[in-house]
Enzyme design. Structure first.
Site, PDB file in Angstrom:
ATOM      1  N   GLU A   1       8.272 -32.309 -50.969  1.00 18.89           N
ATOM      2  CA  GLU A   1       9.459 -32.991 -50.470  1.00 18.89           C
ATOM      3  C   GLU A   1      10.688 -32.079 -50.480  1.00 18.89           C
ATOM      4  OE1 GLU A   1       8.208 -37.432 -52.124  1.00 18.89           O
ATOM      5  OE2 GLU A   1       9.721 -36.260 -53.178  1.00 18.89           O
TER       6      GLU A   1
ATOM      7  N   CYS B   1      44.531 -33.843 -55.102  1.00 18.46           N
ATOM      8  CA  CYS B   1      45.554 -33.875 -56.141  1.00 18.46           C
ATOM      9  C   CYS B   1      44.943 -33.904 -57.539  1.00 18.46           C
ATOM     10  CB  CYS B   1      46.460 -35.087 -55.933  1.00 18.46           C
ATOM     11  SG  CYS B   1      47.944 -35.015 -56.964  1.00 18.46           S
TER      12      CYS B   1
END
Length: 412
Positions: free
Chosen positions: A270, A339
């Site tokens: 996978e 921020c």
């Protein structure tokens, strides 16, 4: 479909990247689908001695519908971890039995939705296994085993150790067997996944032995799923998983196990990052150069809201100044506009950066846009694919309308 690898494929030229940045704006994700194709073919060719080998793309790495459709057309199956990813896979055209649903810590109700949709299901805890067996004894499932192996490039992406929330512990196998006996539930596959960014193949081999020891006592299996976690290079001379050595180590032992088991089983891998990471480029525009007493910052028009891996995993991604590649090399800390602490690269040696330059962040195809958010109420960026020498917009940049679309205003 005859697959041929283009071994002469070169990375997209910087001038083309600059052109795309002007055409679509920044910040911008760009994916070279030829690289995705070549990575898929490498995987298939590495295991070509095994006629029952199958690739299932781990789509949490990048869930853009066009990426899913492209890999589906190459012949891949799909590894999903949420019911929403299952539905994306079905929309992309995957046959239900070519989708494996391996969730963790979800409710039985979500798993029941997967039953209705007809996909393959891996269950990773005893509680849900017992409930599922009581509700759907005739629906075959896979079992995710926790092999108790610490592997991966970062503790946050190591998921097979003894204290991990993932998988049924080795020590719980007797309890698991009792549940199977009590419910009559049929097990069609055994699954594991130990982590990501694994370069040492010994961890895959250790895990495979755990799977064989578990599988030998479970009759009528259809597949054994080794998961993935293959490491790709993030910088020059970086380590990576050697597929040729891995396949030689796995295939013979797998074939021997199948003989002992008395049935030819399917081997599933996978890969997620392996298939799409190196295809991706992330372009950002330099807003400002800011110097403090000890550091030169290059502040760009993006942040960890778009590209969280460096902050979340302390991941390294190469950063190049594609506007001024021949400039004198200087040291910069490349930061974003969010921020709070928001760093793409700390103290990096980069060709001189000027305000207005475009920087390119490499290996942006996996776990980048898929982990993006609207933090600070910022818009998520556009995505573009390159296919057969042409560029296509495959996701529009968000607007304020997208930020507000699900808000319900209450009159005050």
């Amino acid at each position: 479909m005859m697959l041929k690898s283009n071994n002469d494929t070169k990375r997209i030229h910087r001038e083309y990247l600059i052109q795309l940045g002007k055409k679509y704006g920044t910040p911008l994700y760009i994916y070279d689908f030829e690289i995705i194709k070549n990575q898929y073919i490498k995987m298939i060719q590495a295991f070509n001695e095994l006629d029952t080998f199958q690739v299932y793309y781990a789509c949490k790495a990048n869930t853009n519908l066009n990426v899913l459709k492209f890999l589906k057309n190459l012949g891949s199956g799909l590894d999903t971890v949420s019911i929403q990813e299952v539905k994306l896979g079905l929309k992309a055209g995957f046959y239900p039995k070519k989708i494996i649903f391996t969730p963790n810590c979800v409710s039985l109700e979500e798993i029941k939705q997967a039953v209705i949709l007809g996909v393959r299901i891996n269950i990773d805890n005893l509680s849900i296994l017992e409930q599922f067996g009581g509700a759907h004894p005739d629906y075959p499932v896979g079992i995710r085993i926790n092999p108790h192996i610490m592997a991966g490039g970062n503790t946050k992406i190591s998921v097979g150790h003894i204290d991990s929330k993932f998988g049924i512990s080795l020590y719980q196998i007797p309890h698991m067997k009792r549940i199977l006996t009590n419910t009559g539930l049929k097990i069609e596959g055994i699954h594991m996944h130990t982590g990501s960014d694994i370069s040492d193949i010994k961890y895959f081999l250790q895990g495979s032995q755990v799977l064989y020891q578990t599988a030998i006592d479970i009759p009528n299996l259809d597949y054994i799923d080794f998961g993935s976690g293959f490491k790709v290079p993030y910088k020059q001379n970086d380590q990576k998983t050697d597929l040729s050595i891995l396949s030689k180590s796995i295939v013979e032992k797998f074939q021997n196990f199948c003989k002992s088991y008395g049935k030819k089983l399917t081997l599933i891998l996978e890969p997620g990052k392996f298939l799409v990471s190196e295809s991706g480029y992330f372009l950002v525009h330099v807003n400002v150069i800011k110097q403090t007493t000890s550091t030169v910052f290059a502040g760009v028009d993006s942040g960890f809201n778009h590209f969280i891996r460096p902050m979340f995993y302390e991941a390294y991604h190469k950063i190049e100044n594609i506007s001024n590649p021949n400039g004198r090399f200087r040291f910069y800390t490349v930061v974003g506009y969010i921020c709070e602490s928001d760093t793409f690269g700390l103290n990096r040696k980069i060709a001189e950066i000027r305000e207005g330059d475009v920087l390119c962040i490499k290996n942006a195809g996996a776990y980048c846009f898929s982990m993006a958010s609207n933090y600070n109420s910022r818009y998520r960026p556009s995505e573009v694919m390159i296919l057969n020498g042409k560029d296509f917009l495959i996701r529009k940049r968000e607007t304020m309308k997208d930020i507000l679309k699900n808000i319900i205003e209450i009159p005050f």
